[in-house]
Design an enzyme around this catalytic site. Sequence first.
Site, PDB file in Angstrom:
ATOM      1  N   LYS A 191      -5.210   5.766  14.450  1.00 45.65           N
ATOM      2  CA  LYS A 191      -5.440   5.957  15.783  1.00 45.65           C
ATOM      3  C   LYS A 191      -5.161   7.345  16.085  1.00 45.65           C
ATOM      4  CE  LYS A 191      -3.741   1.244  16.775  1.00 45.65           C
ATOM      5  NZ  LYS A 191      -2.896   1.261  15.552  1.00 45.65           N
ATOM      6  N   GLU A 240      -5.506  -9.438  12.022  1.00 44.38           N
ATOM      7  CA  GLU A 240      -4.200  -9.016  12.528  1.00 44.38           C
ATOM      8  C   GLU A 240      -3.972  -9.512  13.979  1.00 44.38           C
ATOM      9  OE1 GLU A 240      -2.773  -5.675  14.878  1.00 44.38           O
ATOM     10  OE2 GLU A 240      -4.314  -4.542  13.601  1.00 44.38           O
TER      11      GLU A 240
HETATM   12  N1  PSU Z   1      -5.793  -1.469  15.942  1.00 43.85           N
HETATM   13  C1  PSU Z   1      -5.957  -1.588  17.329  1.00 43.85           C
HETATM   14  N2  PSU Z   1      -5.076  -1.787  18.281  1.00 43.85           N
HETATM   15  C2  PSU Z   1      -3.745  -2.044  17.825  1.00 43.85           C
HETATM   16  C3  PSU Z   1      -3.458  -1.758  16.419  1.00 43.85           C
HETATM   17  C4  PSU Z   1      -4.499  -1.745  15.441  1.00 43.85           C
HETATM   18  O1  PSU Z   1      -7.227  -1.573  17.609  1.00 43.85           O
HETATM   19  O2  PSU Z   1      -2.896  -2.096  18.489  1.00 43.85           O
HETATM   20  C5  PSU Z   1      -1.767  -1.982  15.984  1.00 43.85           C
HETATM   21  C6  PSU Z   1      -1.885  -2.417  14.399  1.00 43.85           C
HETATM   22  O3  PSU Z   1      -1.324  -3.741  14.397  1.00 43.85           O
HETATM   23  C7  PSU Z   1      -0.785  -1.407  13.703  1.00 43.85           C
HETATM   24  C8  PSU Z   1       0.029  -0.949  14.892  1.00 43.85           C
HETATM   25  O4  PSU Z   1      -0.219  -1.764  12.492  1.00 43.85           O
HETATM   26  O5  PSU Z   1      -0.944  -1.023  15.940  1.00 43.85           O
HETATM   27  C9  PSU Z   1       0.720   0.264  14.784  1.00 43.85           C
HETATM   28  O6  PSU Z   1       2.005   0.386  15.509  1.00 43.85           O
HETATM   29  P1  PSU Z   1       3.188   1.331  15.029  1.00 43.85           P
HETATM   30  O7  PSU Z   1       2.465   2.881  15.246  1.00 43.85           O
HETATM   31  O8  PSU Z   1       4.368   0.951  15.687  1.00 43.85           O
HETATM   32  O9  PSU Z   1       3.403   1.129  13.516  1.00 43.85           O
END
Ligand code: PSU
Length: 316
Positions: free
Chosen positions: A166, A33
């Site tokens: 996360k 990604e």
């Molecule tokens: N993994 C990481 N750092 C990130 C992300 C994933 O180590 O920044 C990103 C991914 O792209 C994930 C996003 O889909 O954070 C989630 O964002 P939100 O909570 O707004 O959906």
Amino acid sequence: MTKPITLNLKKYLSFSPEVSKALSRNAPVVALETAVVTHGLPQPQNYQLAKDLEKAVKSYGATPAIIGLLDGKIHIGLSDPELKSLANLSQNTRKISRRDFAIALSQKINGGTTVAGTLIAAKAAGIKVFATGGIGGVHRNSHFDISADLPELSQSPLIVVCSGAKSILDLPATLEYLETAGVPIIGYQTTEFPAFFSRESGLNVDASVETPAEVVEIAKAHWGIGLNSAILVVVPPPASTAVPHAQIESVIENALSEARELKISGAKVTPFLLQRVKELSNGASLESNLSLLINNASIAAQIASELAPKPQLQSV
Ligand code: PSU
Ligand code: MN
């Protein structure tokens, strides 16, 4: 649950020569990604990380496919100048999730794809394995803030390798959602669901495996019986850089209350929290984030190699 709709993205896909060749030969490919590059990490670590991920995937005999939006196309595999332009944070890049595709493609806005965005593009490209750091999930402050990653996982038949969700999130609520969505959670050499920077969360996985072959066996059975979701393979962050959950929790709480005070909302929440946790932990979370991303890409490459059909020996 949203009814699966077949998306019609073909005319927007632009394959790099390497990825195109690998896919046409049914060789192992790992999707990567770019929201992590455009919104998850500081510069210059973001560009270097993408290069390191590509190297890790190649070292296990698979082809990396970094996915991102540039000039009105969904790129499957980025050239070095293309990656550099996405990693240049002074340019206005968008975080691309499901709802952003039409806007970004028609207005030719460059963007980094989230887990949801990358799943959509990888599925359209025919890629079966994807590595990331940590998926999005249900937020702690607002249970209405549910990452689009979760519904996308429920309708994307890919193996997604990550270090859980996360730790800034409500992890029990995130696991409940994934259960409802029918996404199996496979612990890779662990029985505990990892919490991104931390190896421990106190939460369980659905099954624990030791090898890439066992992951592939479960994925083939899942899709073979007609189920259509992702398989989430969760890998603990490497012990050398992992941050103990008890140690990082107060930092996360502080970042969350700052976000509340500043009324940060929508797609900005996760990047804000990651940035503040990095600052408040004196960079410990960043070091852990980088090493877990590389480790996950290495394991994804081994799984992709196991999943790819074995090359037939030429008969003479
Ligand atoms: N993994 C990481 N750092 C990130 C992300 C994933 O180590 O920044 C990103 C991914 O792209 C994930 C996003 O889909 O954070 C989630 O964002 P939100 O909570 O707004 O959906
Ligand atoms: Mn959100």
